[in-house]
Structure formats: structure tokens, C-alpha cells
Scaffold this motif. Structure first.
Motif, PDB file in Angstrom:
ATOM      1  N   ALA A 154     -52.587  -9.623 -91.855  1.00  0.00           N
ATOM      2  CA  ALA A 154     -53.873  -9.463 -91.170  1.00  0.00           C
ATOM      3  C   ALA A 154     -54.718  -8.385 -91.864  1.00  0.00           C
ATOM      4  CB  ALA A 154     -53.657  -9.103 -89.710  1.00  0.00           C
ATOM      5  N   LEU A 155     -54.097  -7.318 -92.275  1.00  0.00           N
ATOM      6  CA  LEU A 155     -54.826  -6.264 -92.992  1.00  0.00           C
ATOM      7  C   LEU A 155     -55.292  -6.738 -94.373  1.00  0.00           C
ATOM      8  CD1 LEU A 155     -52.763  -3.053 -92.153  1.00  0.00           C
ATOM      9  CD2 LEU A 155     -55.076  -3.613 -91.401  1.00  0.00           C
ATOM     10  N   ALA A 156     -54.469  -7.547 -95.035  1.00  0.00           N
ATOM     11  CA  ALA A 156     -54.825  -8.056 -96.361  1.00  0.00           C
ATOM     12  C   ALA A 156     -56.009  -9.006 -96.287  1.00  0.00           C
ATOM     13  CB  ALA A 156     -53.627  -8.746 -96.996  1.00  0.00           C
ATOM     14  N   ARG A 157     -56.110  -9.770 -95.216  1.00  0.00           N
ATOM     15  CA  ARG A 157     -57.218 -10.726 -95.067  1.00  0.00           C
ATOM     16  C   ARG A 157     -58.511 -10.066 -94.571  1.00  0.00           C
ATOM     17  NH1 ARG A 157     -54.638 -14.080 -91.289  1.00  0.00           N
ATOM     18  NH2 ARG A 157     -52.586 -14.141 -92.175  1.00  0.00           N
ATOM     19  N   ASN A 158     -58.393  -8.920 -93.988  1.00  0.00           N
ATOM     20  CA  ASN A 158     -59.558  -8.237 -93.426  1.00  0.00           C
ATOM     21  C   ASN A 158     -60.407  -7.658 -94.559  1.00  0.00           C
ATOM     22  OD1 ASN A 158     -61.407  -6.811 -91.992  1.00  0.00           O
ATOM     23  ND2 ASN A 158     -59.921  -5.667 -90.769  1.00  0.00           N
ATOM     24  N   THR A 159     -61.650  -8.104 -94.692  1.00  0.00           N
ATOM     25  CA  THR A 159     -62.528  -7.630 -95.772  1.00  0.00           C
ATOM     26  C   THR A 159     -63.621  -6.701 -95.262  1.00  0.00           C
ATOM     27  OG1 THR A 159     -63.912  -9.598 -95.525  1.00  0.00           O
ATOM     28  CG2 THR A 159     -62.141  -9.688 -97.165  1.00  0.00           C
ATOM     29  N   ARG A 160     -63.638  -6.410 -93.988  1.00  0.00           N
ATOM     30  CA  ARG A 160     -64.632  -5.477 -93.471  1.00  0.00           C
ATOM     31  C   ARG A 160     -64.380  -4.088 -94.073  1.00  0.00           C
ATOM     32  NH1 ARG A 160     -64.235  -5.864 -87.156  1.00  0.00           N
ATOM     33  NH2 ARG A 160     -62.329  -4.897 -87.821  1.00  0.00           N
ATOM     34  N   GLY A 161     -65.426  -3.425 -94.469  1.00  0.00           N
ATOM     35  CA  GLY A 161     -65.289  -2.096 -95.054  1.00  0.00           C
ATOM     36  C   GLY A 161     -65.113  -2.126 -96.557  1.00  0.00           C
TER      37      GLY A 161
ATOM     38  N   GLU B 100     -66.325   0.024-102.123  1.00  0.00           N
ATOM     39  CA  GLU B 100     -66.913  -0.199-103.450  1.00  0.00           C
ATOM     40  C   GLU B 100     -68.074   0.755-103.696  1.00  0.00           C
ATOM     41  OE1 GLU B 100     -68.052  -4.243-104.014  1.00  0.00           O
ATOM     42  OE2 GLU B 100     -66.038  -5.004-103.592  1.00  0.00           O
ATOM     43  N   PHE B 101     -68.915   0.937-102.683  1.00  0.00           N
ATOM     44  CA  PHE B 101     -70.055   1.840-102.811  1.00  0.00           C
ATOM     45  C   PHE B 101     -69.589   3.269-103.083  1.00  0.00           C
ATOM     46  CE2 PHE B 101     -73.043   4.832-100.841  1.00  0.00           C
ATOM     47  CZ  PHE B 101     -74.155   4.592-101.637  1.00  0.00           C
ATOM     48  N   ALA B 102     -68.581   3.719-102.349  1.00  0.00           N
ATOM     49  CA  ALA B 102     -68.077   5.083-102.519  1.00  0.00           C
ATOM     50  C   ALA B 102     -67.509   5.293-103.923  1.00  0.00           C
ATOM     51  CB  ALA B 102     -67.018   5.380-101.462  1.00  0.00           C
ATOM     52  N   LEU B 103     -66.710   4.340-104.386  1.00  0.00           N
ATOM     53  CA  LEU B 103     -66.122   4.474-105.722  1.00  0.00           C
ATOM     54  C   LEU B 103     -67.177   4.401-106.820  1.00  0.00           C
ATOM     55  CD1 LEU B 103     -62.856   2.392-105.284  1.00  0.00           C
ATOM     56  CD2 LEU B 103     -63.109   4.872-105.365  1.00  0.00           C
ATOM     57  N   SER B 104     -68.118   3.474-106.689  1.00  0.00           N
ATOM     58  CA  SER B 104     -69.149   3.358-107.727  1.00  0.00           C
ATOM     59  C   SER B 104     -70.088   4.558-107.697  1.00  0.00           C
ATOM     60  CB  SER B 104     -69.927   2.057-107.576  1.00  0.00           C
ATOM     61  OG  SER B 104     -70.600   2.012-106.339  1.00  0.00           O
ATOM     62  N   THR B 105     -70.334   5.137-106.526  1.00  0.00           N
ATOM     63  CA  THR B 105     -71.182   6.329-106.437  1.00  0.00           C
ATOM     64  C   THR B 105     -70.517   7.515-107.131  1.00  0.00           C
ATOM     65  OG1 THR B 105     -72.143   5.557-104.365  1.00  0.00           O
ATOM     66  CG2 THR B 105     -72.360   7.891-104.848  1.00  0.00           C
TER      67      THR B 105
END
Length: 156
Positions: A8-15, A20-25
Motif C-alpha cells: 500500500a505504501l509502495a503504490r501511494n504516490t501522494r507527496g 521531487e521539488f525538495a530534492l531538485s531545489t
């Protein structure tokens, strides 16, 4: 944790977008600040070399260390006053057979009549600057140091 919870955690894409924004920033800020610091160091190098050249010209015509220091300060941007080290002026009465690149070669300028016999001067100026960003500090060391050495023939 059960297998069902892990799936269930692996399928959850919320967040995912926030992650991605935090890492790219972080990556973007690191690149931006490193580029800014590199530009600042290039500015310090160019300003140091210009100021040392002006100081050497001043010494070759006036033969005064005090006036040379003033000329150096006048040529430097205000932001570089904190990184400046004292100017060193070494004089050479003859340049035959003397290794000019040796730090101890020649004699220190005294600002008196004994300086009149010099035919050449070496003006050394050093600027030490604490690096700003942790990435550049880790890669290149904590301090940026730039030394400028200018040789000039004494003028009458």
C-alpha cells in the motif's frame, strides 16, 4: 509491517511531487550558490591583480611604501578591505644572477635614501577570503587565497 502495508505504501504516490521539488531545489540552490561563489572569486582575483599593478606603478614612480599602500587601497573595492594582507615591497639593486622568484631575494623597502639605488621592485599582495558555501568549502578548502606578484622597473 505486513506485506499488505508495504504494498500500500509502495503504490501511494501522494507527496511524490513535494519530495521531487525538495530534492531538485537543494540541487538547484547548491549549483546557484557555487556559481555565485565562483564569480565572486573571479572578481576578487581580477580586482587583486588590478590593484597590485596600480601599487607597483605607484612605487616605481614615488618610491614610498606608504603611498603605495594608499594606491592599493584606492584601487580595491571596499568589500575586499577585510581580505587584504599587508603589501610587501622587495627591491633589487641588480637583477643579474638573482633568482627573482625566491621569496627572500632582494631586500625589503625601507622608505629611506637606501631605496634610491634599486633598479627593480617586486610588489606582492595577498588576499585571503573565507569560502561561503559548504560544497565549495568541502571541495576546495575553507579559504580562498590569491597572491599577486608584480615586477616593475624603477622610473626616474
Amino acid at each position: 509491517m505486513s506485506r499488505k502495508t508495504i504494498r500500500a505504501l509502495a503504490r501511494n504516490t501522494r507527496g511524490g511531487v513535494i519530495l521531487e521539488f525538495a530534492l531538485s531545489t537543494l540541487l538547484l540552490l547548491t549549483v546557484l550558490l557555487s556559481t555565485l561563489e565562483f564569480g565572486l572569486e573571479m572578481f576578487v582575483r581580477q580586482s587583486s591583480e588590478r590593484a597590485a599593478s596600480a601599487a607597483a606603478m605607484e612605487y616605481s614612480t614615488r618610491r614610498s611604501v606608504v603611498e603605495t599602500e594608499v594606491a592599493l587601497k584606492d584601487s580595491l573595492p571596499v568589500m575586499m578591505y577585510r581580505c587584504s594582507e599587508p603589501l610587501e615591497v622587495r627591491l633589487f639593486d641588480s637583477i643579474l644572477g638573482i633568482e627573482l622568484a625566491e621569496e627572500a631575494a632582494g631586500r625589503a623597502a625601507q622608505d629611506d635614501a637606501s631605496d634610491a639605488s634599486a633598479v627593480m621592485a617586486r610588489v606582492s599582495y595577498t588576499c585571503r577570503w573565507d569560502r561561503l558555501t559548504p560544497v565549495v568549502r568541502g571541495l576546495l578548502g575553507p579559504v580562498f587565497e590569491h597572491e599577486v606578484v608584480v615586477y616593475t622597473r624603477m622610473r626616474d
